[in-house]
Design a protein around this motif. Structure first.
Motif, PDB file in Angstrom:
ATOM      1  N   VAL A   1      43.693  40.291  46.081  1.00  0.00           N
ATOM      2  CA  VAL A   1      44.695  40.708  47.062  1.00  0.00           C
ATOM      3  C   VAL A   1      44.093  41.705  48.048  1.00  0.00           C
ATOM      4  CG1 VAL A   1      46.916  41.866  47.382  1.00  0.00           C
ATOM      5  CG2 VAL A   1      46.609  40.253  45.488  1.00  0.00           C
ATOM      6  N   PHE A   2      43.339  42.690  47.528  1.00  0.00           N
ATOM      7  CA  PHE A   2      42.713  43.666  48.427  1.00  0.00           C
ATOM      8  C   PHE A   2      41.748  42.990  49.399  1.00  0.00           C
ATOM      9  CE2 PHE A   2      38.755  46.120  49.157  1.00  0.00           C
ATOM     10  CZ  PHE A   2      39.250  46.992  50.117  1.00  0.00           C
ATOM     11  N   ALA A   3      40.942  42.076  48.905  1.00  0.00           N
ATOM     12  CA  ALA A   3      39.987  41.378  49.769  1.00  0.00           C
ATOM     13  C   ALA A   3      40.733  40.628  50.870  1.00  0.00           C
ATOM     14  CB  ALA A   3      39.139  40.416  48.936  1.00  0.00           C
ATOM     15  N   GLY A   4      41.879  40.032  50.515  1.00  0.00           N
ATOM     16  CA  GLY A   4      42.673  39.335  51.514  1.00  0.00           C
ATOM     17  C   GLY A   4      43.224  40.275  52.572  1.00  0.00           C
ATOM     18  N   VAL A   5      43.682  41.449  52.142  1.00  0.00           N
ATOM     19  CA  VAL A   5      44.209  42.448  53.080  1.00  0.00           C
ATOM     20  C   VAL A   5      43.097  42.951  54.004  1.00  0.00           C
ATOM     21  CG1 VAL A   5      45.133  44.801  53.267  1.00  0.00           C
ATOM     22  CG2 VAL A   5      46.104  43.194  51.601  1.00  0.00           C
ATOM     23  N   ALA A   6      41.973  43.360  53.408  1.00  0.00           N
ATOM     24  CA  ALA A   6      40.869  43.913  54.198  1.00  0.00           C
ATOM     25  C   ALA A   6      40.312  42.884  55.172  1.00  0.00           C
ATOM     26  CB  ALA A   6      39.760  44.412  53.269  1.00  0.00           C
ATOM     27  N   ALA A   7      40.122  41.655  54.714  1.00  0.00           N
ATOM     28  CA  ALA A   7      39.594  40.602  55.591  1.00  0.00           C
ATOM     29  C   ALA A   7      40.609  40.242  56.667  1.00  0.00           C
ATOM     30  CB  ALA A   7      39.237  39.366  54.760  1.00  0.00           C
ATOM     31  N   GLY A   8      41.885  40.251  56.318  1.00  0.00           N
ATOM     32  CA  GLY A   8      42.910  39.934  57.300  1.00  0.00           C
ATOM     33  C   GLY A   8      42.903  40.913  58.463  1.00  0.00           C
ATOM     34  N   TYR A   9      42.779  42.202  58.165  1.00  0.00           N
ATOM     35  CA  TYR A   9      42.705  43.201  59.225  1.00  0.00           C
ATOM     36  C   TYR A   9      41.392  43.111  59.986  1.00  0.00           C
ATOM     37  CZ  TYR A   9      46.998  45.672  58.031  1.00  0.00           C
ATOM     38  OH  TYR A   9      48.320  46.008  57.847  1.00  0.00           O
TER      39      TYR A   9
ATOM     40  N   GLY B   1      43.663  35.191  49.723  1.00  0.00           N
ATOM     41  CA  GLY B   1      43.565  36.198  48.666  1.00  0.00           C
ATOM     42  C   GLY B   1      44.712  36.092  47.679  1.00  0.00           C
ATOM     43  N   VAL B   2      45.929  35.904  48.198  1.00  0.00           N
ATOM     44  CA  VAL B   2      47.095  35.751  47.318  1.00  0.00           C
ATOM     45  C   VAL B   2      46.987  34.465  46.506  1.00  0.00           C
ATOM     46  CG1 VAL B   2      49.603  35.393  47.290  1.00  0.00           C
ATOM     47  CG2 VAL B   2      48.603  37.139  48.780  1.00  0.00           C
ATOM     48  N   LEU B   3      46.500  33.401  47.138  1.00  0.00           N
ATOM     49  CA  LEU B   3      46.322  32.141  46.420  1.00  0.00           C
ATOM     50  C   LEU B   3      45.301  32.301  45.296  1.00  0.00           C
ATOM     51  CD1 LEU B   3      47.014  29.125  46.273  1.00  0.00           C
ATOM     52  CD2 LEU B   3      45.117  28.692  47.862  1.00  0.00           C
ATOM     53  N   ALA B   4      44.217  33.040  45.557  1.00  0.00           N
ATOM     54  CA  ALA B   4      43.210  33.288  44.514  1.00  0.00           C
ATOM     55  C   ALA B   4      43.803  34.099  43.373  1.00  0.00           C
ATOM     56  CB  ALA B   4      42.005  34.016  45.123  1.00  0.00           C
ATOM     57  N   ALA B   5      44.653  35.068  43.708  1.00  0.00           N
ATOM     58  CA  ALA B   5      45.315  35.868  42.675  1.00  0.00           C
ATOM     59  C   ALA B   5      46.258  34.993  41.844  1.00  0.00           C
ATOM     60  CB  ALA B   5      46.081  37.020  43.321  1.00  0.00           C
ATOM     61  N   ALA B   6      46.988  34.101  42.507  1.00  0.00           N
ATOM     62  CA  ALA B   6      47.907  33.211  41.799  1.00  0.00           C
ATOM     63  C   ALA B   6      47.147  32.263  40.869  1.00  0.00           C
ATOM     64  CB  ALA B   6      48.736  32.408  42.805  1.00  0.00           C
ATOM     65  N   ALA B   7      45.997  31.779  41.330  1.00  0.00           N
ATOM     66  CA  ALA B   7      45.184  30.888  40.495  1.00  0.00           C
ATOM     67  C   ALA B   7      44.707  31.623  39.243  1.00  0.00           C
ATOM     68  CB  ALA B   7      43.998  30.368  41.298  1.00  0.00           C
ATOM     69  N   GLN B   8      44.343  32.897  39.408  1.00  0.00           N
ATOM     70  CA  GLN B   8      43.929  33.686  38.248  1.00  0.00           C
ATOM     71  C   GLN B   8      45.097  33.898  37.278  1.00  0.00           C
ATOM     72  OE1 GLN B   8      41.209  37.130  39.034  1.00  0.00           O
ATOM     73  NE2 GLN B   8      41.568  36.556  41.164  1.00  0.00           N
ATOM     74  N   ALA B   9      46.290  34.112  37.826  1.00  0.00           N
ATOM     75  CA  ALA B   9      47.466  34.289  36.975  1.00  0.00           C
ATOM     76  C   ALA B   9      47.707  33.049  36.122  1.00  0.00           C
ATOM     77  CB  ALA B   9      48.695  34.598  37.826  1.00  0.00           C
ATOM     78  N   LEU B  10      47.540  31.874  36.714  1.00  0.00           N
ATOM     79  CA  LEU B  10      47.687  30.631  35.945  1.00  0.00           C
ATOM     80  C   LEU B  10      46.616  30.527  34.872  1.00  0.00           C
ATOM     81  CD1 LEU B  10      48.543  28.108  38.810  1.00  0.00           C
ATOM     82  CD2 LEU B  10      50.077  28.970  37.020  1.00  0.00           C
ATOM     83  N   TRP B  11      45.415  30.988  35.186  1.00  0.00           N
ATOM     84  CA  TRP B  11      44.337  31.005  34.193  1.00  0.00           C
ATOM     85  C   TRP B  11      44.696  31.948  33.042  1.00  0.00           C
ATOM     86  CZ3 TRP B  11      39.359  34.282  34.752  1.00  0.00           C
ATOM     87  CH2 TRP B  11      38.476  33.991  33.703  1.00  0.00           C
ATOM     88  N   HIS B  12      45.295  33.072  33.381  1.00  0.00           N
ATOM     89  CA  HIS B  12      45.711  34.025  32.351  1.00  0.00           C
ATOM     90  C   HIS B  12      46.780  33.417  31.442  1.00  0.00           C
ATOM     91  CE1 HIS B  12      44.236  37.793  34.739  1.00  0.00           C
ATOM     92  NE2 HIS B  12      43.295  36.901  34.497  1.00  0.00           N
ATOM     93  N   TRP B  13      47.654  32.589  32.020  1.00  0.00           N
ATOM     94  CA  TRP B  13      48.652  31.904  31.191  1.00  0.00           C
ATOM     95  C   TRP B  13      47.974  31.071  30.110  1.00  0.00           C
ATOM     96  CZ3 TRP B  13      49.415  26.484  30.954  1.00  0.00           C
ATOM     97  CH2 TRP B  13      50.479  26.095  30.126  1.00  0.00           C
ATOM     98  N   ARG B  14      46.892  30.421  30.470  1.00  0.00           N
ATOM     99  CA  ARG B  14      46.166  29.625  29.483  1.00  0.00           C
ATOM    100  C   ARG B  14      45.591  30.507  28.381  1.00  0.00           C
ATOM    101  NH1 ARG B  14      44.819  24.423  30.590  1.00  0.00           N
ATOM    102  NH2 ARG B  14      42.947  24.603  29.306  1.00  0.00           N
ATOM    103  N   MET B  15      45.233  31.741  28.737  1.00  0.00           N
ATOM    104  CA  MET B  15      44.662  32.659  27.747  1.00  0.00           C
ATOM    105  C   MET B  15      45.717  33.275  26.829  1.00  0.00           C
ATOM    106  SD  MET B  15      41.585  34.723  29.677  1.00  0.00           S
ATOM    107  CE  MET B  15      42.152  34.792  31.377  1.00  0.00           C
ATOM    108  N   ILE B  16      46.931  33.490  27.341  1.00  0.00           N
ATOM    109  CA  ILE B  16      47.936  34.218  26.561  1.00  0.00           C
ATOM    110  C   ILE B  16      48.976  33.309  25.920  1.00  0.00           C
ATOM    111  CG2 ILE B  16      47.653  36.216  28.072  1.00  0.00           C
ATOM    112  CD1 ILE B  16      50.440  35.587  29.239  1.00  0.00           C
ATOM    113  N   ARG B  17      49.018  32.050  26.281  1.00  0.00           N
ATOM    114  CA  ARG B  17      50.124  31.190  25.830  1.00  0.00           C
ATOM    115  C   ARG B  17      50.178  31.051  24.310  1.00  0.00           C
ATOM    116  NH1 ARG B  17      47.986  25.181  27.821  1.00  0.00           N
ATOM    117  NH2 ARG B  17      45.914  25.311  26.845  1.00  0.00           N
ATOM    118  N   ASP B  18      49.029  31.155  23.634  1.00  0.00           N
ATOM    119  CA  ASP B  18      49.014  31.071  22.172  1.00  0.00           C
ATOM    120  C   ASP B  18      49.136  32.435  21.503  1.00  0.00           C
ATOM    121  OD1 ASP B  18      48.729  28.281  22.201  1.00  0.00           O
ATOM    122  OD2 ASP B  18      46.547  28.450  22.447  1.00  0.00           O
ATOM    123  N   ARG B  19      49.178  33.497  22.330  1.00  0.00           N
ATOM    124  CA  ARG B  19      49.407  34.868  21.860  1.00  0.00           C
ATOM    125  C   ARG B  19      48.322  35.362  20.893  1.00  0.00           C
ATOM    126  NH1 ARG B  19      54.315  32.260  22.184  1.00  0.00           N
ATOM    127  NH2 ARG B  19      55.846  33.237  23.578  1.00  0.00           N
TER     128      ARG B  19
END
Length: 285
Positions: free
Chosen positions: A274-282, A237-255
């Motif tokens: 992140v929530f899906a990772g927490v819920a599935a982990g438990y 879940g955290v890895l998926a969130a991090a991948a999305q953050a990198l995708w967002h960088w591509r969207m915002i880098r040109d402002r």
């Protein structure tokens, strides 16, 4: 009456659920962590409905507070209060009713949660005015948008342990990231009218700081929940969130306005991962 209800729905951004989803996912994550798994349907319902109601009430207060500023910003000029289609008195009355409904839900929990709800309300009322005095009002929003975390722990455990505040700190960095993206959309208009935002304060460092905030959010949650042994689902879940953050960088880098606004609107999927990772982990422990 139908036309009036339509205006109220527009005021609370009913057709734009991304706002309350940004609040919901960290709150539900905290519920699962506090309860060491599924917290029960009662608390899930209370915090889900309460999140929607309080975000809606916040929109009413925010639009009243910003009505003079919003008329100078293209994206917000047609909001109901700014455009004069809903009066200040009516908007505040609607916000009060929604907040009272949310408080009614809190009363079904416990004394600790009720007491913390007053602090949450105070912070929510302060935020709309922070941009007049604070260079980084997004930090105030970060506290307001993260306060479901200590309230979730209070509802489950009747106390707010250190872990709750650590998770709140991590979530605050996430709010700084996505609300700075949001502020980047209106930077030109905000400069003209004298509003303070993180996008203006950070200047050309905005993109770098947004990415650093994403990293801080995920690193803090990883470290804080490491001892819970949530295994590969949480890490994924955290890895998926991090991948999305990198995708967002591509969207915002040109402002560009379009790229920054799209990144902001899609941020709730970061929280969901992140929530899906927490819920599935438990669930799989």
């Amino acid at each position: 009456m139908h036309a009036r209800v339509a205006l109220w729905l527009d005021l609370i951004r009913w057709n734009r659920p991304a706002g309350w989803l940004l609040l919901l996912w960290p709150t539900l994550s905290a519920l699962w962590v506090a309860a060491h798994g599924f917290p029960g349907w009662h608390l899930v319902a209370v915090f889900t409905l309460g999140t929607v109601l309080m975000r809606s009430a916040g929109c009413c207060v925010n639009d009243v507070a910003d009505r003079e500023f919003d008329r100078h910003v293209k994206r917000t000029a047609q909001r109901p209060v700014t455009a004069g289609r809903i009066s200040v008195k009516e908007a505040l009355a609607l916000g009060a009713v929604l907040a009272l409904l949310a408080f009614g839900l809190v009363l079904t929990t416990n004394r600790a949660t009720v007491l913390w709800s007053f602090a949450a309300l105070a912070i929510a009322l302060v935020y709309p005015y922070a941009k007049r005095y604070v260079a980084m009002p997004q930090a105030v929003l970060g506290i307001a948008f993260s306060f479901g975390i200590p309230m979730a722990f209070a509802a489950v455990q009747s106390r707010v342990p250190l872990l709750a505040w650590v998770l709140l700190l991590g979530n605050l960095f996430w709010v700084l990231a996505y609300d700075t993206e949001y502020a980047m959309v209106d930077r030109d208009d905000d400069l003209k009218i004298g509003i303070r935002t993180s996008a203006i304060t950070l200047g050309r460092a905005d993109v770098a700081v947004v990415m650093a905030c994403y990293g801080a959010f995920l690193a803090i949650w990883l470290a804080a929940l490491g001892e819970r042994e949530l295994g590969w689902p949480f890490n994924l879940g955290v890895l998926a969130a991090a991948a999305q953050a990198l995708w967002h960088w591509r969207m915002i880098r040109d402002r560009t306005r379009e790229g920054c606004f799209r990144a902001f609107r899609l941020n709730h999927w970061v929280g969901f991962a992140v929530f899906a990772g927490v819920a599935a982990g438990y669930a799989l422990k």
